[in-house]
Design an enzyme around this catalytic site. Structure first.
Site, short mmCIF file in Angstrom:
data_model
loop_
_atom_site.label_atom_id
_atom_site.label_comp_id
_atom_site.label_asym_id
_atom_site.label_seq_id
_atom_site.Cartn_x
_atom_site.Cartn_y
_atom_site.Cartn_z
N CYS A 291 -43.70 -15.08 -3.48
CA CYS A 291 -42.45 -16.11 -3.09
C CYS A 291 -42.39 -16.33 -1.44
O CYS A 291 -42.79 -15.29 -0.79
CB CYS A 291 -41.19 -15.61 -3.52
SG CYS A 291 -40.58 -13.83 -2.96
N ASP B 278 -25.02 -15.08 -43.91
CA ASP B 278 -25.90 -13.78 -43.78
C ASP B 278 -25.16 -12.75 -42.82
O ASP B 278 -25.47 -11.68 -42.78
CB ASP B 278 -27.29 -14.06 -43.04
CG ASP B 278 -28.16 -14.79 -44.11
OD1 ASP B 278 -28.09 -14.55 -45.21
OD2 ASP B 278 -29.25 -15.69 -43.68
N HIS C 17 -39.67 -7.13 -6.35
CA HIS C 17 -40.92 -8.09 -6.89
C HIS C 17 -42.07 -7.10 -6.92
O HIS C 17 -41.99 -6.11 -6.49
CB HIS C 17 -40.94 -9.17 -6.23
CG HIS C 17 -39.85 -10.21 -6.23
ND1 HIS C 17 -40.08 -11.78 -5.90
CD2 HIS C 17 -38.66 -10.04 -6.98
CE1 HIS C 17 -39.03 -12.08 -6.09
NE2 HIS C 17 -38.16 -11.51 -6.54
N ARG D 224 -32.43 -4.08 -31.42
CA ARG D 224 -31.93 -2.77 -31.64
C ARG D 224 -33.21 -1.93 -31.49
O ARG D 224 -32.80 -0.58 -31.49
CB ARG D 224 -31.59 -2.77 -33.03
CG ARG D 224 -30.32 -3.84 -33.28
CD ARG D 224 -29.63 -3.75 -34.76
NE ARG D 224 -30.52 -4.21 -35.57
CZ ARG D 224 -30.61 -5.67 -35.56
NH1 ARG D 224 -29.67 -6.55 -35.25
NH2 ARG D 224 -31.41 -5.99 -36.50
N GLU E 162 -45.22 -7.65 -5.91
CA GLU E 162 -45.74 -7.27 -4.57
C GLU E 162 -45.12 -6.04 -3.94
O GLU E 162 -45.86 -5.03 -3.37
CB GLU E 162 -45.79 -8.59 -3.83
CG GLU E 162 -46.48 -9.43 -4.34
CD GLU E 162 -45.70 -10.62 -5.13
OE1 GLU E 162 -45.80 -11.64 -5.06
OE2 GLU E 162 -44.56 -10.32 -5.72
N SER F 63 -31.15 -14.64 -48.87
CA SER F 63 -32.55 -14.79 -48.28
C SER F 63 -32.68 -13.30 -47.72
O SER F 63 -34.00 -13.27 -47.18
CB SER F 63 -32.59 -15.57 -47.03
OG SER F 63 -31.34 -15.19 -46.00
N ARG G 220 -37.03 -11.48 -30.22
CA ARG G 220 -35.61 -11.52 -29.77
C ARG G 220 -35.86 -11.10 -28.24
O ARG G 220 -34.88 -11.74 -27.30
CB ARG G 220 -34.61 -10.81 -30.65
CG ARG G 220 -34.12 -11.58 -31.91
CD ARG G 220 -33.26 -10.57 -32.83
NE ARG G 220 -33.17 -11.15 -34.03
CZ ARG G 220 -32.34 -10.52 -35.00
NH1 ARG G 220 -31.75 -9.49 -34.68
NH2 ARG G 220 -32.23 -11.19 -36.09
N SER H 141 -20.00 -27.04 -34.87
CA SER H 141 -19.25 -28.36 -34.66
C SER H 141 -18.01 -28.32 -35.30
O SER H 141 -16.82 -29.01 -34.57
CB SER H 141 -20.13 -29.30 -35.00
OG SER H 141 -20.39 -29.44 -36.26
N THR I 292 -37.51 -20.45 -48.03
CA THR I 292 -36.83 -19.70 -47.21
C THR I 292 -35.76 -18.94 -47.70
O THR I 292 -35.18 -17.84 -47.07
CB THR I 292 -36.32 -20.37 -46.03
OG1 THR I 292 -35.26 -21.50 -46.35
CG2 THR I 292 -37.55 -21.00 -45.55
#
Length: 389
Positions: A91, A216, A66, A223, A68, A184, A200, A244, A177
């Site tokens: 902690c 897409d 950690h 990356r 510390e 797109s 990301r 689904s 969009t």
């Protein structure tokens, strides 16, 4: 926000300019681990003795030292009698590593200043209590807002059992969009797409819908080598495809990447994707598809996800908004017009003005020719957990 135990509070007027500068440096150190510490919080520590910095440290990744411990290693014997500035309460329990509060006690620190208490209600204040019981001066609350901004997801998961949900969208100047065909790529320029890599990289998981995958064929990976840790390792967030009806093809790029991809299906479709080289998760269905609150609860509890990035089309983005599950909306706006036949920013079937979703603009930045707009929702904004990263 957890109430701070009054036994550990020092009023702002009693903190010196040097205290503020030292905690600001600890926060800067914590940001060095912004892409690598998950599922642990980002924490920085600065150890100062006689107005001289003797130790610096930050948490790099789970299972390793950690902040510390890393700062104490650099400080060595100079830590005795020194002051430690830590962005999060040390902690007090044994996990993958020993408790940092005990390490500070053993090193002979005279004073510990924490920016905030541990957000876990079951342990908040215990580390500070250990320090105080050992005769160490303990103070908490210095630059707390800035410290909370380091860990919006970790704090929300500890306090509510749910991850911090960020929805990312790209649109034209007229709020579209994609073309009506679904085309797109690319609305925004290289600078905006590079910024998405940052989103990301600081996420525990990326959620997308099957329609986006079929249209897409995204990889949804990090990356950019500039986002690697000090050893050159790039942590890949968990990729989650809401499917689904089990339509994910074997050739999809998202399941060819390093790291984990999870296909989320309903019970009725659980066997339809047999043979896919990815994990499968069966979730309850709702009228719109996968039950989103149940999914988020699973990601927080079973996968320890702090920050979740929803990177998808108008329908799924609208479903998250309509279910009031979004903490932050990040919109990249390009200086182009796609026309009235193109697809809208979100699929949100509102019919009356009283149903409108009011937003609060928290940040505006130019990225090349594009503009990044960051919003929180008016009725559920928490200023103390703005990402600010």
């Amino acid at each position: 926000m957890n109430p701070v135990d009054s036994d550990f509070v020092t009023g702002g007027s009693s903190w010196s300019a040097n205290d503020y500068q030292c905690m600001a440096e600890a926060i800067r150190l914590a940001r060095c681990g912004v892409y690598s510490t998950d599922p642990n919080p980002r924490v920085g520590c600065l150890i100062v003795k006689n107005n001289t910095v003797v130790g610096r440290g930050y948490h790099i990744r789970a299972g390793e030292g950690h902040a510390e411990v890393n700062a104490l290693r650099e400080a060595g014997d100079e830590a005795r009698g020194a002051t430690a500035y830590v962005t999060l309460e040390p902690c007090s329990h044994f996990g993958r590593t020993p408790p940092c509060a005990q390490a500070l006690i053993d090193a002979g620190l005279a004073r510990v200043v924490s920016a905030m208490q541990d957000p876990n209600p079951s342990v908040a204040g215990r580390g500070l209590g250990m320090l105080k019981a050992a005769g160490i001066s303990t103070e908490v609350g210095l630059l707390e807002t800035q410290s909370r901004a380091l860990n919006p997801g970790f704090i929300k998961r500890m306090e509510t059992g749910k991850p911090f949900v960020r929805v990312k969208l790209a649109m034209s100047l007229d709020g579209r969009t994609a073309m009506s065909s679904g085309e797109s790529q690319w609305i925004t320029g290289a600078a905006a797409r590079s910024d998405v890599q940052r989103l990301r990289a600081c996420s525990s998981a990326i959620i997308t819908g099957i329609e986006s995958v079929l249209l897409d064929d995204p990889a949804l990976t990090v990356r950019d080598v500039n986002l690697a840790d000090e050893n050159g390792f790039i942590r890949q967030p968990l990729r989650v495809v809401l499917d689904s009806h089990a339509r994910l093809p074997r050739s999809a790029s998202i399941i060819q990447q390093s790291g984990r991809t999870v296909q989320v299906v309903t019970q009725e479709e659980a066997t339809a994707s047999a043979g896919l080289e990815c994990e499968q998760l069966v979730m309850p269905a709702s009228a719109q598809g996968i039950d989103l609150p149940t999914l988020l609860n699973y990601l927080a509890k079973q996968e320890q996800c702090n920050e979740v990035l929803v990177e998808t089309g108008a329908r799924l983005a609208g479903a998250f908004i309509q279910a009031q599950l979004v903490d932050e909306l990040v919109v990249y706006m390009a200086p182009t017009l796609l026309g009235s036949q193109a697809r809208p920013l979100v699929d949100l079937p509102l019919s009356e003005m009283r149903e409108q979703q009011r937003l609060i603009l928290t940040d505006v930045r130019h990225l090349g020719e594009d503009v990044r707009l960051t919003y929180h929702f008016n009725d559920r904004i928490n200023q103390s957990t703005q990402a600010g990263l």
